[in-house]
Design a protein around this motif. Structure first.
Motif, PDB file in Angstrom:
ATOM      1  N   ASP A 148      36.899  41.181  -7.394  1.00 57.35           N
ATOM      2  CA  ASP A 148      36.731  41.053  -5.939  1.00 57.35           C
ATOM      3  C   ASP A 148      35.599  40.062  -5.680  1.00 57.35           C
ATOM      4  O   ASP A 148      34.448  40.318  -6.006  1.00 57.35           O
ATOM      5  N   LYS A 149      35.927  38.925  -5.104  1.00 60.50           N
ATOM      6  CA  LYS A 149      34.959  37.837  -4.918  1.00 60.50           C
ATOM      7  C   LYS A 149      33.753  38.260  -4.080  1.00 60.50           C
ATOM      8  O   LYS A 149      32.634  37.800  -4.310  1.00 60.50           O
ATOM      9  N   LYS A 150      33.970  39.158  -3.110  1.00 53.92           N
ATOM     10  CA  LYS A 150      32.858  39.531  -2.245  1.00 53.92           C
ATOM     11  C   LYS A 150      31.786  40.333  -2.969  1.00 53.92           C
ATOM     12  O   LYS A 150      30.657  40.445  -2.500  1.00 53.92           O
ATOM     13  N   PHE A 151      32.122  40.878  -4.122  1.00 51.79           N
ATOM     14  CA  PHE A 151      31.133  41.577  -4.933  1.00 51.79           C
ATOM     15  C   PHE A 151      30.526  40.671  -6.009  1.00 51.79           C
ATOM     16  O   PHE A 151      29.785  41.129  -6.870  1.00 51.79           O
ATOM     17  N   GLY A 152      30.831  39.367  -5.938  1.00 47.79           N
ATOM     18  CA  GLY A 152      30.316  38.440  -6.935  1.00 47.79           C
ATOM     19  C   GLY A 152      31.187  38.369  -8.159  1.00 47.79           C
ATOM     20  O   GLY A 152      30.709  38.040  -9.245  1.00 47.79           O
ATOM     21  N   GLY A 153      32.482  38.706  -7.990  1.00 48.57           N
ATOM     22  CA  GLY A 153      33.392  38.724  -9.124  1.00 48.57           C
ATOM     23  C   GLY A 153      33.857  37.336  -9.528  1.00 48.57           C
ATOM     24  O   GLY A 153      33.546  36.333  -8.893  1.00 48.57           O
ATOM     25  N   GLY A 154      34.627  37.281 -10.611  1.00 43.33           N
ATOM     26  CA  GLY A 154      35.128  36.034 -11.168  1.00 43.33           C
ATOM     27  C   GLY A 154      34.764  35.936 -12.630  1.00 43.33           C
ATOM     28  O   GLY A 154      33.682  36.351 -13.043  1.00 43.33           O
ATOM     29  N   VAL A 155      35.673  35.413 -13.438  1.00 45.06           N
ATOM     30  CA  VAL A 155      35.461  35.408 -14.885  1.00 45.06           C
ATOM     31  C   VAL A 155      34.327  34.472 -15.305  1.00 45.06           C
ATOM     32  O   VAL A 155      33.693  34.688 -16.336  1.00 45.06           O
TER      33      VAL A 155
END
Length: 376
Positions: free
Chosen positions: A178-185
């Motif tokens: 979830d991008k809004k939580f700072g996610g991303g590989v």
């Protein structure tokens, strides 16, 4: 004997990981000059913290992080919340005069790191990032070999961190997707590779990056389809300030992998390579050895790093026994606690964490602009 009293904020997977470390450090490292006390644990779910208190021996449990920050009996605060909450927790901990250990990334973006590094100029508490990939015996040995000139002038490198956890389109997403939580590989796995290559090879000069999203929609925790903005994979070409070039890859859609951190570093006198799935070994190629028609003495040699940590580590369970992922976390935490006890700066510090954040931000900029981006 001095007692180091720890408060943990966030008791998910990483909270459990760090608790394991604090509880087992006295076993792994004999005759410690300090004791470790699990003082308090905080999580948004009070039931979770109450379980941790009863089963793991924390003095108190709470769902209010201020109880941790304001507790006079706590010396160290360990931040392992979702990424977007790191900045506020770290700032509060520093302002409270606590030493701070923080899971990566340091913050949700590079701009936020400046608040932390600026505050540290006036409130110099001891701080360290949980970048545990530096702390396997094999990666510690890799650093030694490079610094000793064993591989000579570095000519190129390739590094990757591969998982397969996001291949299934029907798997419900967590906060890391979830991008809004700072996610991303890039943030989750790529940060480790970026830090490790920085640690081994120096600063970055420029990057060219491309990210990808496998499925545009995935089910949320309730099974409802949601749009996905967090990338599943990232490819980077990196040029270092030393003049070396190489590639960095991170993926959660690498079918057939589990927890595969790999790197190869080539030089004019030799080469080294490592795979986290075989963590007991660092492979070394000595290009100065004689060649012959049938091969001579040349070839990769497997250095049996296993659990050969420097003293006081390495005695338990013994230097010859197989190493696991969590052992590097334990040594990373031991490194931090030792510096707190000695009153000396720790590494990798929050400045190192801020630098990783800076490189990742430039990688995202490169992906958006579809061009090379320079780093200062």
């Amino acid at each position: 004997m001095k007692e180091l009293r720890v408060g943990i904020i966030g008791f998910g997977f990483m909270g459990k990981t760090y608790t394991y470390g604090y509880k087992t450090i006295p076993l792994y490292y004999g005759k410690l000059p300090f004791k470790i006390k699990l003082a308090g644990v905080c999580d948004s779910v009070l039931e979770t913290t109450e379980y941790a208190k009863e089963s793991l021996g924390f003095d108190f449990a709470t769902d209010n992080s201020d109880d941790i920050f304001n507790c006079p009996d706590i010396d160290i605060i360990d931040v392992c919340t979702p990424n977007i909450y790191h900045k506020d927790a770290v700032l509060k901990a520093i302002k409270a005069g606590k030493h701070v250990y923080c899971d990566k990334p340091l913050t949700a973006n590079f701009e936020e790191t400046k608040e932390i590094t600026d505050l540290l100029k006036t409130t110099p508490v001891i701080n360290q990032m949980a970048l545990q990939c530096r702390f396997f015996p094999a990666t510690l040995r890799a650093k030694e070999l490079i610094e000793q000139g064993k591989i000579g002038k570095v000519t190129s490198f390739r590094a990757c961190y591969l998982h397969a956890g996001s291949v299934d389109p029907n798997k419900k997403i967590g906060w890391k997707q979830d991008k809004k939580f700072g996610g991303g590989v890039l943030v989750d796995l790529g940060s480790h590779v970026i830090d490790l290559m920085h640690h081994l090879l120096g600063e970055y000069a420029s990057v060219l990056a491309h990210t990808g999203i496998l499925y545009k929609q995935r089910p949320d925790k309730n099974g409802n389809p949601v749009n996905i903005e967090a990338e599943d994979l990232v490819f980077m070409i990196a040029k270092m300030k030393s003049g070396v070039s190489g590639t960095i890859e991170a993926s959660k859609i690498a079918t057939g992998t589990n927890d595969e951190l790999r790197f190869e570093i080539h030089g004019d006198k030799g080469a080294i390579r490592f795979n986290l799935m075989e963590p007991n070994w660092l492979e070394f190629y000595d290009n100065t050895l004689p060649d012959a028609e049938l091969g001579g003495d040349k070839g990769f040699t497997k250095i049996e790093c296993v659990q050969r940590f420097a003293k006081p580590g390495g005695d338990f369970p013994g230097p010859k026994f197989s190493l696991g992922w969590i052992r590097a976390h334990v040594h990373c935490q031991y490194n931090f606690l030792s510096r707190v006890y000695e009153g000396k700066p720790a590494s990798p510090s929050f400045r190192d964490g801020a630098y990783v954040q800076y490189v990742m931000e430039k990688a995202y900029e490169s992906d958006r602009k579809k061009c090379w981006v320079d780093l200062v």
